[in-house]
Design a protein around this motif. Structure first.
Motif, mmCIF file in Angstrom:
data_model
loop_
_atom_site.group_PDB
_atom_site.id
_atom_site.type_symbol
_atom_site.label_atom_id
_atom_site.label_comp_id
_atom_site.label_asym_id
_atom_site.label_seq_id
_atom_site.Cartn_x
_atom_site.Cartn_y
_atom_site.Cartn_z
ATOM 1 N N VAL A 78 29.147 -15.095 10.089
ATOM 2 C CA VAL A 78 29.839 -14.092 10.464
ATOM 3 C C VAL A 78 30.468 -14.107 12.025
ATOM 4 C CG1 VAL A 78 28.473 -12.348 9.178
ATOM 5 C CG2 VAL A 78 27.869 -13.037 11.676
ATOM 6 N N GLY A 79 30.571 -15.244 12.460
ATOM 7 C CA GLY A 79 30.879 -15.614 13.685
ATOM 8 C C GLY A 79 32.507 -15.707 13.869
ATOM 9 N N THR A 80 32.961 -14.920 14.980
ATOM 10 C CA THR A 80 34.196 -14.834 15.391
ATOM 11 C C THR A 80 34.519 -15.002 16.920
ATOM 12 O OG1 THR A 80 34.408 -12.507 15.849
ATOM 13 C CG2 THR A 80 34.773 -13.208 13.493
ATOM 14 N N ASN A 81 35.423 -14.991 17.433
ATOM 15 C CA ASN A 81 35.604 -15.136 18.802
ATOM 16 C C ASN A 81 35.610 -13.606 19.506
ATOM 17 O OD1 ASN A 81 38.237 -14.834 18.067
ATOM 18 N ND2 ASN A 81 39.151 -15.820 19.836
ATOM 19 N N ASP A 82 35.559 -12.481 18.712
ATOM 20 C CA ASP A 82 35.196 -11.298 19.198
ATOM 21 C C ASP A 82 33.758 -10.735 18.914
ATOM 22 O OD1 ASP A 82 35.819 -8.819 19.716
ATOM 23 O OD2 ASP A 82 37.446 -8.300 18.161
ATOM 24 N N THR A 83 33.202 -10.458 19.931
ATOM 25 C CA THR A 83 31.829 -9.981 19.609
ATOM 26 C C THR A 83 31.778 -8.695 18.984
ATOM 27 O OG1 THR A 83 31.348 -11.023 21.898
ATOM 28 C CG2 THR A 83 29.837 -9.111 21.085
ATOM 29 N N ALA A 122 24.339 -9.303 21.979
ATOM 30 C CA ALA A 122 24.919 -8.169 21.465
ATOM 31 C C ALA A 122 24.810 -8.020 19.860
ATOM 32 C CB ALA A 122 26.296 -7.904 22.051
ATOM 33 N N ILE A 123 24.927 -9.218 19.380
ATOM 34 C CA ILE A 123 24.637 -9.262 17.943
ATOM 35 C C ILE A 123 23.416 -8.959 17.460
ATOM 36 C CG2 ILE A 123 25.049 -10.545 15.767
ATOM 37 C CD1 ILE A 123 27.255 -12.256 17.138
ATOM 38 N N LEU A 124 22.509 -9.249 17.967
ATOM 39 C CA LEU A 124 21.006 -9.350 17.801
ATOM 40 C C LEU A 124 20.730 -7.674 18.076
ATOM 41 C CD1 LEU A 124 19.826 -12.543 18.883
ATOM 42 C CD2 LEU A 124 19.604 -11.794 16.636
ATOM 43 N N ASP A 125 21.092 -7.295 19.187
ATOM 44 C CA ASP A 125 21.144 -5.798 19.446
ATOM 45 C C ASP A 125 21.200 -5.000 18.592
ATOM 46 O OD1 ASP A 125 19.674 -6.716 22.011
ATOM 47 O OD2 ASP A 125 21.393 -6.238 23.172
ATOM 48 N N GLU A 126 22.373 -5.197 17.649
ATOM 49 C CA GLU A 126 22.900 -4.292 16.478
ATOM 50 C C GLU A 126 22.474 -4.567 15.213
ATOM 51 O OE1 GLU A 126 25.016 -1.538 17.015
ATOM 52 O OE2 GLU A 126 25.061 -1.805 19.449
ATOM 53 N N VAL A 127 22.108 -5.842 15.117
ATOM 54 C CA VAL A 127 21.883 -6.334 13.498
ATOM 55 C C VAL A 127 20.305 -6.769 13.503
ATOM 56 C CG1 VAL A 127 22.526 -7.314 11.687
ATOM 57 C CG2 VAL A 127 24.217 -6.204 13.341
ATOM 58 N N ASP A 128 19.608 -6.238 12.853
ATOM 59 C CA ASP A 128 18.324 -6.917 12.405
ATOM 60 C C ASP A 128 18.199 -8.061 11.469
ATOM 61 O OD1 ASP A 128 15.439 -7.381 12.748
ATOM 62 O OD2 ASP A 128 14.950 -5.758 11.443
ATOM 63 N N MET A 144 27.839 -26.502 25.171
ATOM 64 C CA MET A 144 26.939 -25.716 25.994
ATOM 65 C C MET A 144 25.712 -26.735 26.557
ATOM 66 S SD MET A 144 26.387 -22.212 23.972
ATOM 67 C CE MET A 144 25.161 -21.603 25.371
ATOM 68 N N SER A 145 25.173 -26.320 27.520
ATOM 69 C CA SER A 145 24.238 -27.197 28.259
ATOM 70 C C SER A 145 22.890 -26.865 27.621
ATOM 71 C CB SER A 145 23.930 -26.686 29.590
ATOM 72 O OG SER A 145 23.434 -25.398 29.816
ATOM 73 N N VAL A 146 22.110 -27.620 27.741
ATOM 74 C CA VAL A 146 20.604 -27.488 26.997
ATOM 75 C C VAL A 146 20.161 -26.190 27.323
ATOM 76 C CG1 VAL A 146 18.286 -28.475 26.388
ATOM 77 C CG2 VAL A 146 20.401 -30.073 26.655
ATOM 78 N N ASP A 147 20.183 -26.080 28.819
ATOM 79 C CA ASP A 147 19.467 -24.868 29.377
ATOM 80 C C ASP A 147 20.132 -23.470 28.431
ATOM 81 O OD1 ASP A 147 17.670 -26.220 31.089
ATOM 82 O OD2 ASP A 147 19.275 -25.984 32.934
ATOM 83 N N GLY A 148 21.640 -23.760 28.251
ATOM 84 C CA GLY A 148 22.304 -22.206 27.806
ATOM 85 C C GLY A 148 21.998 -22.369 26.321
ATOM 86 N N LEU A 149 21.723 -23.255 25.840
ATOM 87 C CA LEU A 149 21.143 -23.305 24.228
ATOM 88 C C LEU A 149 19.854 -22.625 24.148
ATOM 89 C CD1 LEU A 149 22.384 -26.531 22.733
ATOM 90 C CD2 LEU A 149 23.056 -24.036 22.067
ATOM 91 N N VAL A 150 18.902 -23.343 25.354
ATOM 92 C CA VAL A 150 17.645 -22.667 25.006
ATOM 93 C C VAL A 150 17.312 -21.151 25.384
ATOM 94 C CG1 VAL A 150 15.417 -22.771 26.568
ATOM 95 C CG2 VAL A 150 16.533 -25.045 25.866
ATOM 96 N N ALA A 151 18.381 -20.670 26.244
ATOM 97 C CA ALA A 151 18.277 -19.192 26.730
ATOM 98 C C ALA A 151 18.480 -18.581 25.367
ATOM 99 C CB ALA A 151 19.097 -19.167 27.914
ATOM 100 N N ILE A 152 19.586 -18.876 24.775
ATOM 101 C CA ILE A 152 19.793 -18.355 23.462
ATOM 102 C C ILE A 152 18.782 -18.335 22.318
ATOM 103 C CG2 ILE A 152 21.477 -18.082 21.640
ATOM 104 C CD1 ILE A 152 23.814 -19.155 23.628
ATOM 105 N N ALA A 153 18.323 -19.654 22.200
ATOM 106 C CA ALA A 153 17.105 -19.978 21.462
ATOM 107 C C ALA A 153 15.881 -19.010 21.387
ATOM 108 C CB ALA A 153 16.834 -21.247 21.457
ATOM 109 N N GLU A 154 15.854 -18.675 22.729
ATOM 110 C CA GLU A 154 14.387 -17.792 23.167
ATOM 111 C C GLU A 154 14.719 -16.279 22.872
ATOM 112 O OE1 GLU A 154 13.431 -19.291 26.947
ATOM 113 O OE2 GLU A 154 12.306 -20.693 26.147
ATOM 114 N N LEU A 155 16.117 -16.008 22.493
ATOM 115 C CA LEU A 155 16.230 -14.376 22.320
ATOM 116 C C LEU A 155 15.372 -14.207 20.715
ATOM 117 C CD1 LEU A 155 20.131 -14.165 22.655
ATOM 118 C CD2 LEU A 155 18.558 -12.807 24.138
ATOM 119 N N PRO A 156 14.861 -13.064 20.717
ATOM 120 C CA PRO A 156 14.186 -12.601 19.640
ATOM 121 C C PRO A 156 15.175 -12.443 18.359
ATOM 122 C CG PRO A 156 13.513 -11.104 21.370
ATOM 123 C CD PRO A 156 14.551 -11.953 21.730
ATOM 124 N N GLY A 157 14.992 -13.030 17.389
ATOM 125 C CA GLY A 157 15.860 -12.859 16.289
ATOM 126 C C GLY A 157 16.809 -14.250 15.935
#
Length: 291
Positions: A78-83, A122-128, A144-157
């Motif tokens: 479902v990925g695009t460059n428009d959130t 934003a995607i995770l906030d809207e879609v379970d 992306m840096s590893v820090d950036g990937l880790v921050a995203i990876a730790e998001l619930p979902g």
């Protein structure tokens, strides 16, 4: 969500008029399940998502979910460059009944890591739905840096990252810092070495052709039989290379046709394979059959 170790980035079958062919889609799904695919990724890059309409995507998701009938997970790209667009597609994918979604790091815009983080949040906030992050700097223009990937990876979902940077250091550190995360390589030729450092498996193109062999390879590694796993890896390397002798998914669609499953051609701006490239694939598949 457990998607197993051999996910296939499924091609989208077309008929001779260039429309999505659902009868061929049924045949392809059964073909891939027989070849040991553990999950299907539908409407990704290999599925020619940039050329599919929203309506075609939704129809493909719903049809695939119906045909799979719970046998393996179905993950919708479902990925695009428009959130907002990505959220819209993710909601439609949920309505179609998919098990998870995959979204690429936004391309072309070149957002900051904070912008990328907010995009996925934003995607995770809207879609379970469980979400796989697709990190492929060669296509998005952003590494992306590893820090950036880790921050995203730790998001619930977030349940997985499809890592297509080819960077062993990034994969190793990501697995170390987020042990619960399933990391998949997006490169067939790295399926074995990335799994050896702790990756869950691969999101594969070559599995259309050599899925059973790849399953055997990854299973051998998991059981500690590294000699056997390495032997299969070496045998399959020409196939891994051959599936990218022209822009994907042109070679794999041709290889499927040569293997007895015609899934049609590709949509522009992709061009059909040349006769020389077709001959190379025929020779490659002939050698594979002999082995």
């Amino acid at each position: 969500m457990d998607a197993g170790h051999l996910l296939t980035a499924m091609v989208t079958p077309f008929n001779n008029k260039g429309n999505v062919d659902f009868q061929k889609t049924t045949q392809l799904i059964e073909w891939l399940i027989r070849k040991k695919t553990t999950a299907l990724v539908v409407t990704g890059t290999t599925g020619e998502a940039p050329t599919l309409t929203k309506e075609e995507m939704q129809a493909l998701w719903a049809y695939t979910v119906k045909e799979v009938d719970g046998r393996i997970p179905v993950i919708a790209g479902v990925g695009t460059n428009d959130t907002k667009e990505s959220i819209f597609l993710a909601k439609k994918a949920k309505l179609a009944g998919v098990d998870g979604i995959m979204a690429v790091v936004p391309y072309y815009n070149k957002p900051s890591e904070e912008g990328i983080f907010q995009h996925f949040k934003a995607i995770l906030d809207e879609v379970d739905l469980p979400l796989m992050v697709y990190h492929i700097p060669s296509r998005t223009g952003v590494k992306m840096s590893v820090d950036g990937l880790v921050a995203i990876a730790e998001l619930p979902g977030i349940f997985a990252v499809k890592e297509s940077s080819g960077d062993f250091a990034t994969v190793s550190e990501l697995i170390t810092r987020v042990p619960s995360l399933a990391v998949y390589t997006g490169d067939d030729y790295l399926a074995l070495p990335m799994s050896a450092v702790g990756a869950k498996g691969v999101v594969s193109v070559a599995a259309h052709i050599v899925g059973e062999e790849m399953d055997h390879m990854l299973t051998a590694l998991a059981r500690g039989n590294t000699v056997e796993a390495a032997r299969i890896h070496r045998l399959l390397m020409p196939v891994f290379t051959g599936m990218f002798l022209a822009p994907s998914p042109v070679p794999v669609k041709t290889a499927l046709q040569l293997s007895g499953l015609d899934v049609g051609g590709v949509r522009l701006p992709l061009a059909q394979i040349t006769q020389d490239e077709r001959t190379q694939l025929q020779q490659l598949l002939g050698k594979l059959k002999a082995l």
